[in-house]
Design a protein around this motif. Structure first.
Motif, PDB file in Angstrom:
ATOM      1  N   SER A 141       9.397   6.121 -11.696  1.00  0.00           N
ATOM      2  CA  SER A 141      10.229   4.947 -11.417  1.00  0.00           C
ATOM      3  C   SER A 141      10.881   5.065 -10.038  1.00  0.00           C
ATOM      4  N   LEU A 142      11.369   6.252  -9.708  1.00  0.00           N
ATOM      5  CA  LEU A 142      11.966   6.460  -8.384  1.00  0.00           C
ATOM      6  C   LEU A 142      10.916   6.326  -7.285  1.00  0.00           C
ATOM      7  N   ALA A 143       9.706   6.825  -7.560  1.00  0.00           N
ATOM      8  CA  ALA A 143       8.625   6.681  -6.572  1.00  0.00           C
ATOM      9  C   ALA A 143       8.276   5.215  -6.367  1.00  0.00           C
ATOM     10  N   GLY A 145      10.378   2.701  -6.603  1.00  0.00           N
ATOM     11  CA  GLY A 145      11.431   2.163  -5.738  1.00  0.00           C
ATOM     12  C   GLY A 145      11.257   2.581  -4.291  1.00  0.00           C
ATOM     13  N   TRP A 146      10.812   3.830  -4.071  1.00  0.00           N
ATOM     14  CA  TRP A 146      10.627   4.316  -2.690  1.00  0.00           C
ATOM     15  C   TRP A 146       9.502   3.552  -1.999  1.00  0.00           C
ATOM     16  N   PHE A 147       8.384   3.388  -2.698  1.00  0.00           N
ATOM     17  CA  PHE A 147       7.275   2.629  -2.116  1.00  0.00           C
ATOM     18  C   PHE A 147       7.671   1.173  -1.889  1.00  0.00           C
ATOM     19  N   LYS A 149      10.527  -0.004  -1.041  1.00  0.00           N
ATOM     20  CA  LYS A 149      11.327  -0.124   0.192  1.00  0.00           C
ATOM     21  C   LYS A 149      10.476   0.090   1.441  1.00  0.00           C
ATOM     22  N   LYS A 150       9.429   0.867   1.325  1.00  0.00           N
ATOM     23  CA  LYS A 150       8.578   1.150   2.484  1.00  0.00           C
ATOM     24  C   LYS A 150       7.647  -0.015   2.826  1.00  0.00           C
ATOM     25  N   PHE A 504       4.840   0.925 -10.128  1.00  0.00           N
ATOM     26  CA  PHE A 504       4.469   2.006  -9.206  1.00  0.00           C
ATOM     27  C   PHE A 504       3.034   1.848  -8.720  1.00  0.00           C
TER      28      PHE A 504
END
Length: 648
Positions: A141-143, A145-147, A149-150, A504
């Motif tokens: 889930s955090l990954a 969110g990171w993708f 934003k990128k 994701f």
């Protein structure tokens, strides 16, 4: 076809167990009617929140909502009526064959059986290590969110519509003949670009500003048909790049090309249309000075490939001043003086007349040779109160000066228009953010800004209901439907906890293909909520049925996973393969289809390969958690077993 696949696979499973086709159909419908109805409700209702989004974004969501909801309802009706009837009539018990296909099928079923056993074993291991499983789910889930934003954000993609625009601007006050010669040079350069078929030229007009002037020309650049542009050099991006490279060779003026708006009629061009405003009411010199400061800073930003303006503040002009005191002294109507100046030195529409089946306009204007010099004003006369004719030269004065080619007011403020193009690798959203950052750093408090065309729509969409809110509302709607379906407040979490994995996969696919997170990507993400829930429903529904019959919780969960793996993979890969044409789309609207296809294929691959391992774990943990909180009651069979002292 998903619902029909679920029904037919269930009937086939019972036929393999020795049941007659008719009895197998009845038995299958007892098991899968609930999941089919739940899937139809979820896929139809997941777009409900989008129906209340205002503006152009809402209209785009609503088209997908209506299309998917209607088709899913028809699909569910077919699966609940026609599919079981046809299965009972057409399906027969399989006979052992000896041909190549039979050998292949036996080999495939053997391999798939081993894979299913491995899958069930992995699920059992994750159930024993449920803390580790939920930690992995958190990391995914955090990954996601990171993708997220990128990935650069935008409103709508810059599509290959089969044409682009171009323009050339010569030095201020250049003659129309000089502009025409420069336009011919531009035409030849554009026509030599691979992929270009035709160029249509309008000399004396600037489409970006909508102003007629002698030193501007505008070009419609038409490409060859999409099916004739096969090489990489004839792709949309390559054509745009090659045209700009060719136009850089023009020495007689500034030549440039720009794309059309993503939606025809919404603005005059693609890219970002930024309006710089003087909100203090000062003179044009103040606005022009701040414009140059803004342009100098904007052209240093890496997010912006080019920034141009339609404003021209130093165009050579001949100014005409009317001596109003002399006009009144000689008893001449002041309005007739200005009307005569306009009619002879510029031109005025008199009336219309019909001839040859067409309507014609009548203009009054002095002949060209009498409009080339200001001293010719003495050859035009106005009548005073006594009927005498007075030459205009005695009532006016002329002077050579410089000034704006035109003035622009936007929302009543003195304004200038800037057209910005995002640099390769950057989106329109990043370009807008860069322009606003430049404004904050360089402009005084008397200045303001606004947007036009597609940029205005993009800002309105960003300021309205955000994609995060839409996604959350869709998630909540699905949760309520599942709560009603299972009569449980906790069990829907077992279905929906796989959604972050699908998100994701979608973001990872967008990131890998260097696509933008636009409206089409957001529509695909909303769709993924229903699609990811579909996989989980098939497992959770059967696990719940087995648990209510008295099986231990873990065994019921693993039994559901084992039995429903095949229909899950069948429906998932039928959907994924059906979306491959979206992934590989080209031609008109190709980018939009690529974005949507990338989101749903990436999300469904993640949901079908990764999320299916977490569904049994989620079911077991959520059920135990519900019993611990007292939100869920044990099935009657389990209660009876506990009362008899049977170890469970």
């Amino acid at each position: 076809v998903d619902d029909a696949i679920v029904v037919v696979e269930a009937v086939e499973h019972h036929i393999e167990q020795g049941m007659a086709p008719r009895d197998a159909s009845f038995k299958a419908m007892e098991e899968v009617s609930g999941p089919v109805v739940a899937i139809a409700l979820i896929l139809s209702a997941v777009f409900i929140p989008t129906a209340f989004i205002p503006g152009i974004t809402g209209r785009m969501y609503q088209q997908f909502a209506v299309t998917i909801a209607v088709s899913v309802v028809i699909s569910a009706f077919n699966a609940l009526s026609l599919s079981p009837a046809m299965s009972a009539l057409l399906l027969k018990p399989r006979k052992q064959g000896s041909g190549p296909l039979a050998i292949f099928f036996r080999w495939f079923n053997k391999v798939f059986g081993r894979a299913t056993d491995g899958y069930v074993g992995a699920c059992a291991h994750l159930i024993r290590k449920s803390g580790f499983a939920f930690l992995l789910l958190l990391i995914v889930s955090l990954a996601a969110g990171w993708f997220g934003k990128k990935i650069p954000t935008s409103f709508l993609p810059d599509e290959d519509q089969g044409f682009v625009y171009a323009g050339v601007q010569l030095p201020d006050a250049s003659s129309l003949q000089r502009t025409s010669d420069a336009a011919k040079q531009v035409e030849n350069l554009i026509l030599s670009t691979p992929g270009v078929q035709n160029v249509s030229t309008v000399v004396g007009y600037n489409m970006l500003s909508g102003v007629t002037s002698t030193f501007n020309a505008f070009f419609f650049v038409s490409f060859k048909p999409w099916d004739e542009r096969k090489s990489k050099e004839e792709s949309y991006e390559s054509i745009k790049k090659n045209i700009n490279r060719a136009l850089s060779k023009v020495t007689s003026g500034i030549a440039f090309s720009f794309p059309p708006p993503a939606i025809p009629g919404v603005g005059t061009s693609g890219g970002v249309t930024f309006i710089l405003q003087d909100r203090s009411g000062k003179d044009l010199e103040f606005l022009g000075k701040n414009l140059q400061t803004f342009l100098a800073a904007a052209r240093k930003r890496p997010e912006l490939a080019s920034v141009t303006t339609t404003a021209l503040f130093g165009v050579p002009q001949v100014g005409v001043t009317v001596d109003k005191a002399k006009v009144l002294t000689q008893q001449i109507d002041l309005g007739s003086v200005f009307q005569t100046l306009q009619a002879f030195m510029g031109g005025t529409l008199v009336n219309y007349f019909n001839r040859f089946g067409r309507q014609w306009q009548v203009y009054v204007q002095a002949d060209g040779e009498y409009r080339t010099e200001a001293k010719n004003l003495g050859k035009f006369y106005v009548k005073n109160a006594t009927g005498q004719m007075v030459p205009l030269s005695t009532l006016t004065g002329t002077e050579n000066r410089s000034g704006p080619s035109f003035t622009m007011r936007f929302n009543q403020f003195q304004s200038v228009q800037l057209n910005a193009a995002a640099a390769p690798g950057f989106s329109s959203g990043q370009a807008i953010a860069a322009l606003e950052d430049i404004f904050k750093q360089t402009m005084p408090t008397e200045m303001g800004f606004d947007y036009m065309g597609m940029s205005y729509q993009e800002k309105k969409a960003a300021e309205g209901v955000s994609p995060v809110v839409v996604f959350a509302l869709a998630f909540f709607i699905v949760f309520l439907i599942m709560a009603a379906q299972y009569e449980s407040w906790t069990l829907p979490f077992a279905v929906l906890l796989g959604t972050p994995i699908a998100v994701f996969g979608a973001f990872l696919a967008l990131f890998g293909r260097h696509l933008e997170n636009d409206v089409y990507a957001q529509i695909g993400l909303v769709m993924l909520i229903g699609l990811a829930a579909k996989n989980a429903i098939l497992i959770v529904e059967f696990a719940k049925m087995e648990y209510e019959k008295g099986k231990p919780l873990v065994e019921a969960s693993l039994a559901g996973a084992k039995l429903r793996l095949r229909p899950i993979l069948m429906t998932a890969f039928a959907f994924i393969l059906g979306c491959v044409p979206l992934w590989t789309a080209s031609g008109a609207g190709g980018i939009s289809r690529q974005v949507l296809g990338t989101v749903v294929i990436g999300g469904m691959l993640a949901a079908s390969i990764l999320a299916i391992f977490f569904i049994p774990v989620s079911f077991v943990v959520i059920e135990r958690f519900g019993h611990w909180l007292g939100l869920e009651k044990k099935p009657e069979a389990k209660q009876l077993a506990d009362e008899k002292g049977v170890r469970t």
